[in-house]
Write a protein that holds these residues in place. Structure first.
Motif, PDB file in Angstrom:
ATOM      1  N   ASP A   1     -23.648 -40.316 -16.347  1.00 64.18           N
ATOM      2  CA  ASP A   1     -25.031 -40.146 -16.318  1.00 64.18           C
ATOM      3  C   ASP A   1     -25.424 -39.974 -15.488  1.00 64.18           C
TER       4      ASP A   1
ATOM      5  N   ASN B   1     -20.856 -44.258 -17.189  1.00 61.76           N
ATOM      6  CA  ASN B   1     -21.543 -45.041 -16.162  1.00 61.76           C
ATOM      7  C   ASN B   1     -21.333 -45.171 -14.709  1.00 61.76           C
TER       8      ASN B   1
ATOM      9  N   TRP C   1     -21.475 -45.159 -24.569  1.00 57.44           N
ATOM     10  CA  TRP C   1     -21.555 -45.647 -23.481  1.00 57.44           C
ATOM     11  C   TRP C   1     -20.134 -45.900 -22.724  1.00 57.44           C
TER      12      TRP C   1
END
Ligand code: 6R9
Length: 654
Positions: free
Chosen positions: A192, A227, A242
């Motif tokens: 991210d 993440n 993800w």
């Protein structure tokens, strides 16, 4: 005599301190080096036993530099990820710590991963890649911060036979797009966001911006997103995944793909003197043997020791001496997300104390920046664990060498000044810690199998103590095999200047003891803080600005960075020079390439010194950037010699 002066003459010798254990004494080096050049196949056949082969090679070397065709261990079959992880776990070393992750912020939580844990995580990531459709031979772009998942991503690719192309997290979306496009990569692994020195780097947003580039043609089939900081990012349905969610759906068991020794392992983009960055291609078997062997001897790693290489996985040093070399040797190592000066200038030394680091490998630019802060931040931390220090990336000036040796290493630790390149895969010239006396500023002696040769500009071979252009005359296992998708460019760039020899692009001096002193690039490549940059790349970024007519970029000596970036720019007719425009152009280069390419000097000039045939005389531009006006040489061939005076005046005014 001034200390630095004596070093230049080769008179200054620092004896190799005794090492309690060593893999290589002076006598070992002499014997092994002699064998490595007289019977390379016997030597490398033995070194190849460091690797666990699915099918051991029977053919050791098979190479030619004219035309260029390089193969090592060609009938061997292996998987490098198996060698980095599974093999150690199978040997009962699963509980040994592989990675110690130290985050950017010292107050955030550190992580430790054993070999068994790393194997499980890498297998999961490999299964995620498979679930996204990645197959053997596919190119996967990795655009990651310095977190364990960055190393895992590389190993996961290697496990399933995908070719990784790591792009440094500091590169801009434009630079990233070019690298994705060049190798036709349809998959990206990113996070991210990253953290560096307390600042957030918007990695996923940069990936999105790269794909939206107007000239970007390759659509992405999948983006795997780790993440890391919990940043608010956009996810494209069906394309973006993800990692933690996908990983929860896959097993942590993934078989290693059998790879032929010459199957590609990775592509790494690096700058040359002309054109776009080249995708330097490394293959599996030779690179595995080379990184395993160089790590073993150069760092003289002993079981139980803690190794720390402060590079980034976006550069070759991170590939060879954060990911492959240490893990192939079953080492324990620190992986550091941060920078040397955050939260303060003692950060490196604090990490060394915290993890009792024994071997520390960093860059001269960091050493110089830390030296400038004085000895106090160093002395505030216990460094008694240190046994060996190393440097890489650019020539180290004897003054910085001595500070590193005396202050950081308390005079106790040998220094290995390792000269090598993206194209060489691993260390080529260095002293070995227990085998060689050191000379501050000299990389030292050739590693096993390396045959350096110095040649003059016409290619004439220079013997004895001399100065020349550095070539290597025989292949070694870790040598790059090609430029991805453009073998002709590979031949042209490295093997055509001096036919039948690999030309490094570096100038070099050899002294009467056979020690090599790298003097820096002799081509249009500059080395800024250890980062290679083609002057042509910065020029093309500048001329892509609507107001710029022409640009010429040269390097000049910089106290901390080694070299700084000096840009001469002419504007289109009707454009007025101004401080605002200078700031705008600097920002433009940052956007086009990345912060590492930010011009140090931007010199707006009405014209550039050119020959009558229109060639820019860079020699003159270099001298002016260096503030060296006494030796501009012959300017009579210039179309307009008066431009030189105006350039000098412009230089003196800043
Ligand atoms: C590993 C790496 C390669 C260029 C190389 C040379 C310079 C690297 C050096 C050194 C003097 C050293 N260089 N190590 N110069 N002493 N110990 O840095 O690869 O990024 O490809 O750069 O860096 O000029 O040609 P890469």
């Amino acid at each position: 005599m001034a200390a630095d002066q004596s070093a230049k003459t080769g008179a200054d010798i620092v004896p190799a301190p005794p090492q309690a254990n060593t893999h290589c004494t002076a006598a070992d080096y002499d014997r092994l080096y002699a064998q490595s050049v007289s019977d390379p196949d016997a030597f490398w056949g033995t070194q190849a036993e460091r690797i666990d082969w699915m099918t051991p090679p029977t053919v050791i070397s098979n190479w030619d530099y004219d035309p260029v065709d390089i193969k090592w261990f060609e009938d061997g079959v292996l998987n490098i990820c198996h060698n980095a992880l599974d093999r150690h776990v199978a040997a009962g070393k699963g509980d040994v710590t592989a990675l110690i992750f130290e985050p950017d912020d010292p107050n955030s939580e550190a992580r430790k991963l054993t070999y068994a844990e790393l194997l499980s995580e890498v297998s999961k990531m490999a299964n995620c890649l498979k679930a996204m459709g990645v197959k053997k031979g596919d190119r996967v772009t990795i655009y990651m911060p310095m977190i364990p998942e960055g190393a895992m991503a590389m190993l996961a690719c290697a496990r399933i036979g995908a070719i990784h192309s790591v792009v440094f997290g500091g590169f801009s979306p434009e630079a990233l797009a070019g690298r994705i496009e060049d190798c036709g990569s349809r998959f990206v692994i990113t996070a991210d966001a990253g953290l560096r020195g307390g600042k957030t780097v918007p990695l996923k947003a940069n990936v999105d911006a790269a794909i939206d580039e107007p000239d970007h043609e390759t659509p992405l089939d999948g983006v795997l997103v780790v993440n890391h900081v919990g940043a608010d990012i956009a996810m494209v349905q069906g394309r973006d995944h993800w990692y933690h969610k996908l990983a929860a759906t896959v097993s942590n068991d993934c078989a290693c793909e059998p790879m032929a020794a010459e199957d590609p392992l990775f592509i790494l983009y690096t700058s040359g003197s002309t054109g776009k960055p080249k995708g330097v291609l490394h293959t599996t078997g030779g690179y595995a043997v080379w990184t395993a062997t160089t790590f073993h001897y150069v760092f003289d790693y002993q079981p139980g020791e803690v190794f720390w290489c402060s590079a980034d996985i976006g550069w070759v040093t991170g590939h060879s001496y954060i990911v492959y070399g240490p893990l192939l040797n079953g080492a324990t190592e620190v992986m550091f997300e941060g920078v040397p000066n955050y939260p303060d200038f003692s950060r490196f030394w604090q990490v060394i104390e915290k993890y009792q680091v024994n071997i520390f490998y960093t860059a001269p630019t960091a050493i110089r920046a830390l030296m400038r802060e004085g000895d106090e931040p160093v002395k505030a931390h216990d460094r008694s664990s240190l046994r060996l220090l190393g440097t890489v990336g650019e020539p180290i000036n004897p003054e910085a060498w001595r500070w590193y040796h005396q202050v950081v290493g308390e005079g106790r630790c040998p220094i290995v000044d390792t000269w090598w390149q993206t194209e060489t895969g691993g260390t080529m010239i260095t002293t070995l810690p227990a085998a060689h006396d050191m000379k501050p500023g000299s990389a030292g002696k050739p590693f096993f199998g390396i045959q350096p040769q110095l040649v003059d500009n016409e290619g004439g071979v220079l013997e004895g103590a001399t100065d020349g252009n550095l070539c290597i005359i025989a292949s070694w296992p870790g040598q790059a095999r090609s430029v991805y998708g453009d073998h002709e460019r590979f031949e042209q760039t490295y093997f055509s200047t001096y036919k039948g020899k690999y030309f490094t692009g570096d100038g070099c001096k050899r002294d009467e003891d056979g020690y090599y002193w790298i003097t820096g690039r002799v081509d249009d490549v500059i080395n800024v803080s250890g980062h290679r940059m083609g002057t042509a790349e910065v020029e093309s970024a500048l001329v892509s600005h609507a107001k710029v007519a022409e640009a010429a970029v040269v390097g000049y000596p910089h106290d901390i960075k080694g070299q700084g970036i000096y840009c001469y720019v002419t504007l289109n007719a009707g454009e007025e020079p101004s401080d605002e425009l200078v700031a705008e152009l600097r920002k433009h280069v940052r956007t086009e390439i990345g912060p590492i390419a930010t011009p140090d000097h931007l010199h707006l000039t009405p014209g550039l010194p050119k020959t009558r045939s229109g060639k820019i005389m860079r020699r003159i531009l270099r001298k002016i950037a260096e503030n060296d006006y006494g030796s501009l040489g012959d300017t009579s061939t210039l179309a307009d010699p008066s431009i030189v005076d105006s350039l000098i005046e412009g230089r003196l005014n800043r």
